[in-house]
Design a protein around this motif. Structure first.
Motif, PDB file in Angstrom:
ATOM      1  N   LEU A 135      50.234  34.787  39.651  1.00 18.78           N
ATOM      2  CA  LEU A 135      49.393  35.858  39.521  1.00 18.78           C
ATOM      3  C   LEU A 135      50.775  37.398  39.296  1.00 18.78           C
ATOM      4  O   LEU A 135      50.881  38.071  38.214  1.00 18.78           O
ATOM      5  CB  LEU A 135      48.668  36.537  41.103  1.00 18.78           C
ATOM      6  CG  LEU A 135      47.488  37.425  40.354  1.00 18.78           C
ATOM      7  CD1 LEU A 135      46.602  37.169  39.637  1.00 18.78           C
ATOM      8  CD2 LEU A 135      46.674  37.957  42.351  1.00 18.78           C
ATOM      9  N   LEU A 142      52.898  42.318  31.551  1.00 20.97           N
ATOM     10  CA  LEU A 142      52.083  43.426  30.870  1.00 20.97           C
ATOM     11  C   LEU A 142      52.124  44.758  31.376  1.00 20.97           C
ATOM     12  O   LEU A 142      51.627  45.415  31.564  1.00 20.97           O
ATOM     13  CB  LEU A 142      50.361  43.590  32.024  1.00 20.97           C
ATOM     14  CG  LEU A 142      49.766  41.452  31.157  1.00 20.97           C
ATOM     15  CD1 LEU A 142      48.848  41.348  32.672  1.00 20.97           C
ATOM     16  CD2 LEU A 142      49.851  42.124  29.826  1.00 20.97           C
ATOM     17  N   LEU A 283      41.563  37.811  29.633  1.00 20.32           N
ATOM     18  CA  LEU A 283      42.345  38.997  28.091  1.00 20.32           C
ATOM     19  C   LEU A 283      40.823  39.357  27.531  1.00 20.32           C
ATOM     20  O   LEU A 283      40.727  40.450  26.606  1.00 20.32           O
ATOM     21  CB  LEU A 283      42.950  38.071  27.585  1.00 20.32           C
ATOM     22  CG  LEU A 283      44.124  37.862  26.554  1.00 20.32           C
ATOM     23  CD1 LEU A 283      44.876  39.257  27.222  1.00 20.32           C
ATOM     24  CD2 LEU A 283      44.604  36.777  25.801  1.00 20.32           C
ATOM     25  N   ARG A 357      35.513  40.585  48.508  1.00 19.27           N
ATOM     26  CA  ARG A 357      36.595  39.863  49.018  1.00 19.27           C
ATOM     27  C   ARG A 357      35.442  38.419  50.282  1.00 19.27           C
ATOM     28  O   ARG A 357      34.484  39.491  50.096  1.00 19.27           O
ATOM     29  CB  ARG A 357      36.908  41.235  49.935  1.00 19.27           C
ATOM     30  CG  ARG A 357      37.449  42.738  49.038  1.00 19.27           C
ATOM     31  CD  ARG A 357      38.989  42.430  48.394  1.00 19.27           C
ATOM     32  NE  ARG A 357      38.950  43.369  48.028  1.00 19.27           N
ATOM     33  CZ  ARG A 357      39.438  44.042  46.831  1.00 19.27           C
ATOM     34  NH1 ARG A 357      38.579  43.026  46.475  1.00 19.27           N
ATOM     35  NH2 ARG A 357      40.012  44.737  46.506  1.00 19.27           N
ATOM     36  N   PHE A 440      46.824  47.043  28.580  1.00 19.35           N
ATOM     37  CA  PHE A 440      46.819  46.125  26.937  1.00 19.35           C
ATOM     38  C   PHE A 440      45.221  46.386  26.816  1.00 19.35           C
ATOM     39  O   PHE A 440      45.659  47.155  25.202  1.00 19.35           O
ATOM     40  CB  PHE A 440      47.165  44.808  27.596  1.00 19.35           C
ATOM     41  CG  PHE A 440      47.095  44.042  26.214  1.00 19.35           C
ATOM     42  CD1 PHE A 440      48.142  44.293  25.271  1.00 19.35           C
ATOM     43  CD2 PHE A 440      46.362  43.516  26.288  1.00 19.35           C
ATOM     44  CE1 PHE A 440      47.911  43.410  23.959  1.00 19.35           C
ATOM     45  CE2 PHE A 440      45.933  42.697  25.071  1.00 19.35           C
ATOM     46  CZ  PHE A 440      46.870  42.359  23.688  1.00 19.35           C
ATOM     47  N   ALA A 441      44.061  46.647  27.510  1.00 17.13           N
ATOM     48  CA  ALA A 441      43.072  46.838  26.771  1.00 17.13           C
ATOM     49  C   ALA A 441      42.693  47.932  27.067  1.00 17.13           C
ATOM     50  O   ALA A 441      41.938  48.559  25.456  1.00 17.13           O
ATOM     51  CB  ALA A 441      42.224  46.502  28.152  1.00 17.13           C
ATOM     52  N   ILE A 478      32.708  42.562  33.566  1.00 17.66           N
ATOM     53  CA  ILE A 478      31.618  43.613  34.314  1.00 17.66           C
ATOM     54  C   ILE A 478      31.189  44.609  33.377  1.00 17.66           C
ATOM     55  O   ILE A 478      30.442  45.709  33.791  1.00 17.66           O
ATOM     56  CB  ILE A 478      32.757  44.159  35.316  1.00 17.66           C
ATOM     57  CG1 ILE A 478      33.847  44.890  34.655  1.00 17.66           C
ATOM     58  CG2 ILE A 478      33.026  42.993  37.121  1.00 17.66           C
ATOM     59  CD1 ILE A 478      34.424  45.957  35.146  1.00 17.66           C
ATOM     60  N   MET A 479      31.667  44.404  31.581  1.00 16.83           N
ATOM     61  CA  MET A 479      31.024  45.347  31.066  1.00 16.83           C
ATOM     62  C   MET A 479      29.978  45.146  30.852  1.00 16.83           C
ATOM     63  O   MET A 479      29.553  45.557  28.824  1.00 16.83           O
ATOM     64  CB  MET A 479      32.443  45.315  30.045  1.00 16.83           C
ATOM     65  CG  MET A 479      33.448  45.716  30.662  1.00 16.83           C
ATOM     66  SD  MET A 479      33.097  47.564  31.627  1.00 16.83           S
ATOM     67  CE  MET A 479      33.009  48.750  30.074  1.00 16.83           C
TER      68      MET A 479
HETATM   69  C1  HEM Z   1      38.898  46.846  29.611  1.00 17.85           C
HETATM   70  C2  HEM Z   1      39.167  45.254  29.806  1.00 17.85           C
HETATM   71  C3  HEM Z   1      38.853  45.081  31.385  1.00 17.85           C
HETATM   72  C4  HEM Z   1      38.012  45.729  32.211  1.00 17.85           C
HETATM   73  C5  HEM Z   1      37.181  47.122  32.566  1.00 17.85           C
HETATM   74  C6  HEM Z   1      38.788  44.557  33.442  1.00 17.85           C
HETATM   75  C7  HEM Z   1      38.484  45.056  34.988  1.00 17.85           C
HETATM   76  C8  HEM Z   1      38.903  44.519  35.729  1.00 17.85           C
HETATM   77  C9  HEM Z   1      38.536  44.631  37.423  1.00 17.85           C
HETATM   78  C10 HEM Z   1      37.817  45.651  37.526  1.00 17.85           C
HETATM   79  C11 HEM Z   1      39.691  43.881  37.846  1.00 17.85           C
HETATM   80  C12 HEM Z   1      39.390  43.675  39.310  1.00 17.85           C
HETATM   81  C13 HEM Z   1      38.422  42.269  39.768  1.00 17.85           C
HETATM   82  C14 HEM Z   1      38.030  42.027  41.302  1.00 17.85           C
HETATM   83  O1  HEM Z   1      38.395  42.921  42.211  1.00 17.85           O
HETATM   84  O2  HEM Z   1      36.918  41.191  40.965  1.00 17.85           O
HETATM   85  C15 HEM Z   1      40.787  43.492  37.222  1.00 17.85           C
HETATM   86  C16 HEM Z   1      41.681  42.053  37.820  1.00 17.85           C
HETATM   87  C17 HEM Z   1      42.064  41.369  36.537  1.00 17.85           C
HETATM   88  N1  HEM Z   1      42.408  41.567  34.970  1.00 17.85           N
HETATM   89 FE1  HEM Z   1      41.714  42.671  34.328  1.00 17.85          FE
HETATM   90  N2  HEM Z   1      39.675  44.092  33.107  1.00 17.85           N
HETATM   91  C18 HEM Z   1      40.134  44.428  31.721  1.00 17.85           C
HETATM   92  C19 HEM Z   1      41.190  43.486  30.781  1.00 17.85           C
HETATM   93  C20 HEM Z   1      42.114  42.964  30.853  1.00 17.85           C
HETATM   94  C21 HEM Z   1      42.382  42.376  30.582  1.00 17.85           C
HETATM   95  C22 HEM Z   1      43.137  42.414  28.521  1.00 17.85           C
HETATM   96  C23 HEM Z   1      43.971  40.919  31.419  1.00 17.85           C
HETATM   97  C24 HEM Z   1      44.778  40.522  30.342  1.00 17.85           C
HETATM   98  C25 HEM Z   1      45.971  40.988  29.981  1.00 17.85           C
HETATM   99  C26 HEM Z   1      43.406  41.433  32.189  1.00 17.85           C
HETATM  100  C27 HEM Z   1      43.744  40.625  33.888  1.00 17.85           C
HETATM  101  C28 HEM Z   1      43.103  40.820  34.684  1.00 17.85           C
HETATM  102  C29 HEM Z   1      44.110  39.357  35.757  1.00 17.85           C
HETATM  103  C30 HEM Z   1      44.981  38.955  35.846  1.00 17.85           C
HETATM  104  C31 HEM Z   1      42.693  40.296  36.473  1.00 17.85           C
HETATM  105  C32 HEM Z   1      43.363  39.803  38.678  1.00 17.85           C
HETATM  106  C33 HEM Z   1      43.378  40.437  39.423  1.00 17.85           C
HETATM  107  C34 HEM Z   1      44.706  40.383  40.247  1.00 17.85           C
HETATM  108  O3  HEM Z   1      43.367  39.682  40.939  1.00 17.85           O
HETATM  109  O4  HEM Z   1      45.409  40.772  41.476  1.00 17.85           O
HETATM  110  N3  HEM Z   1      42.023  42.173  32.598  1.00 17.85           N
HETATM  111  N4  HEM Z   1      40.109  43.403  35.899  1.00 17.85           N
END
Ligand code: HEM
Length: 517
Positions: A135, A142, A283, A357, A440-441, A478-479
């Motif tokens: 991680l 990124l 992604l 959590r 990126f998103a 989540i969307m």
């Molecule tokens: C609009 C697009 C996106 C939204 C709304 C979003 C939303 C989120 C949210 C809410 C979390 C936290 C999950 C939690 O607390 O349970 C998260 C974690 C994460 N997201 Fe995104 N995401 C998006 C796009 C992306 C993209 C494009 C990538 C990769 C290139 C990505 C990679 C990750 C990763 C690896 C985590 C885990 C982080 C960790 O455990 O510290 N996400 N995302």
């Protein structure tokens, strides 16, 4: 010998006994338990039926409680509805952690082999588990130059999809958005040998995603979750083949790091491919539906659409000598505050983010609520992200200017308070678990919206903007991805007929000033 009915009765008695035992063992200091209309199994059925948005529904229904418990028979879920308790969870981040869910995801979603699972939990030379090392290894890939390189490639791939709309006609808007985002995101991540280029593999991933909840339930998955199971296994085969042919050596820093770190720790290529199959949940699973809802929410508000067109025209559109119209992503970021604010307001109002959590040790939160080890804490954005104590009297309204700073060059936002309020905006997670892919998103979604808005008029077939139903089985998103088609008529705008278009990416300008929780 017992017959089937006797076995069923015994099973029922055992479950009832267990429930009574748990009910009696509920400590008076734990958050109050809320009942469901269907005794015992009600909350479990609700979760299976509605997916993770069930937690948000319950949080709204029981909004008088800052925190309450849902009994899911084998585990208790503590649902938080108060921003100040969210801060308490953040302060206890060593006890209330996300890590057990990474293990759950690797086991249930990816189907990792037992030795690989053990390896992921083992402490590495860094002092962290391999999970955490992978991680942390992703975060720098990124940002900065690595992100610029991904953006360059992503935006080059996005444009032809928008050009395609030039011929007009009727399309399923979610299908179009999902395909464009899948191609652009995976190609910029995996490089020339991107396995998702094969339509069968793209479909395999979306089958895996769309039917995920029965796969996770893990009850005879080959029968109960066949599309997800088959999709996952086909995707894993394709990713393994990609690595064996050296595809990752000519890919993004993101993909390279996600291969190198577990490989150096001794993991097999097959298990790395399993782990990588779940990367697309990060992604793609949120970006594709988020892009769809941003398109939908802007095009369905004609005044807002006109204002955004005007902002892009004035601040981000450059007409070259040869007549090419260029949209500069850096200008969208720096000089289109209404668009950036609208994007975040759409995420605020559309996201059913439920940060989760695991309670690893007994702990008190808010000085009076006891959380017991082995249970789970959820923080649904749908209730917390709408509270009037966070967002003021307009909490339930759609306000595209909500996230504009008071200094933003826009008359309608003058006199507004600074919108950054801790604990209220959760669409990208809650610190310390914040989405590393958000920049990126954002570049991808905003580029797509800006160019589509400038070049086309879009109207739903039948003329009514009616939200398509969400797919509750796609539980990593989540969307609220639509589960039904949403057909629209697309018509090129007269003003730009016959013009050619392109994007520009400026190095060092890919990080967005987004609000995070
Ligand atoms: C609009 C697009 C996106 C939204 C709304 C979003 C939303 C989120 C949210 C809410 C979390 C936290 C999950 C939690 O607390 O349970 C998260 C974690 C994460 N997201 Fe995104 N995401 C998006 C796009 C992306 C993209 C494009 C990538 C990769 C290139 C990505 C990679 C990750 C990763 C690896 C985590 C885990 C982080 C960790 O455990 O510290 N996400 N995302």
């Amino acid at each position: 010998m017992l017959d089937l009915s006797q076995i069923l009765i015994l099973g029922l008695v055992a479950v009832l006994g267990f429930v009574v035992y748990r009910w009696r063992s509920h400590d008076a200091q734990e958050p109050p338990v809320v009942a469901s209309a269907i005794p015992i199994f009600g909350h479990l059925i609700g979760l299976l039926w509605y997916g993770i948005s069930y937690f948000g529904q319950q949080a709204i229904k029981h909004s008088i409680y800052p925190i309450f418990s849902l009994d899911l028979i084998f585990v208790k879920i503590y649902v938080i509805g108060s921003p100040s308790l969210v801060r308490n969870v953040q302060q206890n981040s060593k006890i209330l952690t996300f890590e057990p869910f990474m293990e759950f995801s690797a086991k249930r979603m990816a189907g990792l082999s037992p030795p690989a699972l053990e390896m992921l939990k083992l402490k590495q030379a860094s002092g962290h588990s391999l999970f955490t090392d992978i991680l942390h290894g992703m975060f720098p890939t990124l940002l900065g130059e690595s992100l610029d390189r991904m953006n360059e490639r992503m935006i080059r791939l996005l444009r032809p999809f928008i050009d395609e709309l030039g011929s007009g006609g009727t399309i399923d808007w979610y299908e179009w958005t999902r395909h464009a985002i899948t191609v652009a995101s995976t190609d910029s991540s995996y490089g020339d040998m991107n396995p998702y280029k094969d339509q069968k593999i793209e479909d395999a991933f979306w089958d895996f995603d769309n039917y995920l909840s029965p796969l996770i339930a893990n009850i005879l998955p080959l029968l109960t979750a066949r599309p997800a199971w088959k999709g996952r296994e086909n995707l894993i085969d394709a990713l393994e083949d990609y690595y064996n042919r050296g595809g990752h050596e000519n890919s993004s820093d993101l993909t390279f790091a996600r291969f190198k770190i577990p490989r150096d720790a001794g993991m097999s290529v097959r298990d790395i491919a399993r782990l990588e199959a779940t990367m697309a949940f990060g992604l793609l699973s949120n970006t594709a539906p988020a892009a769809f809802w941003v398109l939908y929410d802007i095009f369905s508000r004609s005044d807002l659409l006109e204002e955004i067109r005007e902002e892009v025209r004035e601040n981000a559109l450059h007409v070259m000598e040869d007549g090419t119209h260029i949209i500069d992503l850096a200008d969208l970021r720096d000089d289109c505050p209404l668009m950036i604010s609208t994007f975040q307001e759409i995420l605020r109002t559309r996201s059913s983010s439920t940060s989760t959590r695991f309670v690893t040790k007994e702990v008190m939160v808010g000085e009076r609520y006891l959380l017991k080890e082995g249970n789970v804490v959820v923080m649904p954005a749908i209730s917390i992200g709408r509270k009037s104590d966070v967002w003021g009297a307009t909490n339930d309204d759609f306000d595209p200017r909500r996230f504009m700073k008071p200094t933003a060059p826009d008359k309608k936002s003058e006199g507004k308070k600074d919108p950054r309020r801790v604990g209220g905006f959760m669409a990208f997670g809650v610190s310390p678990v914040i989405c590393p892919g958000r920049h990126f998103a954002s570049g991808e979604i905003l580029g797509l919206i800006a160019m589509t808005a400038m070049r086309f008029d879009v109207l739903p077939v039948g003329g009514v903007w009616k939200d398509p139903k969400a797919n509750a089985m796609a539980i990593t998103s989540i969307m609220n991805p639509p589960k039904e088609s949403f057909n629209v008529n697309v018509r090129p705008r007269k003003e730009f007929e016959g013009t050619s278009w392109d994007f520009k990416v400026t190095e060092g300008k890919s990080k967005y000033p987004l609000v995070i929780g």
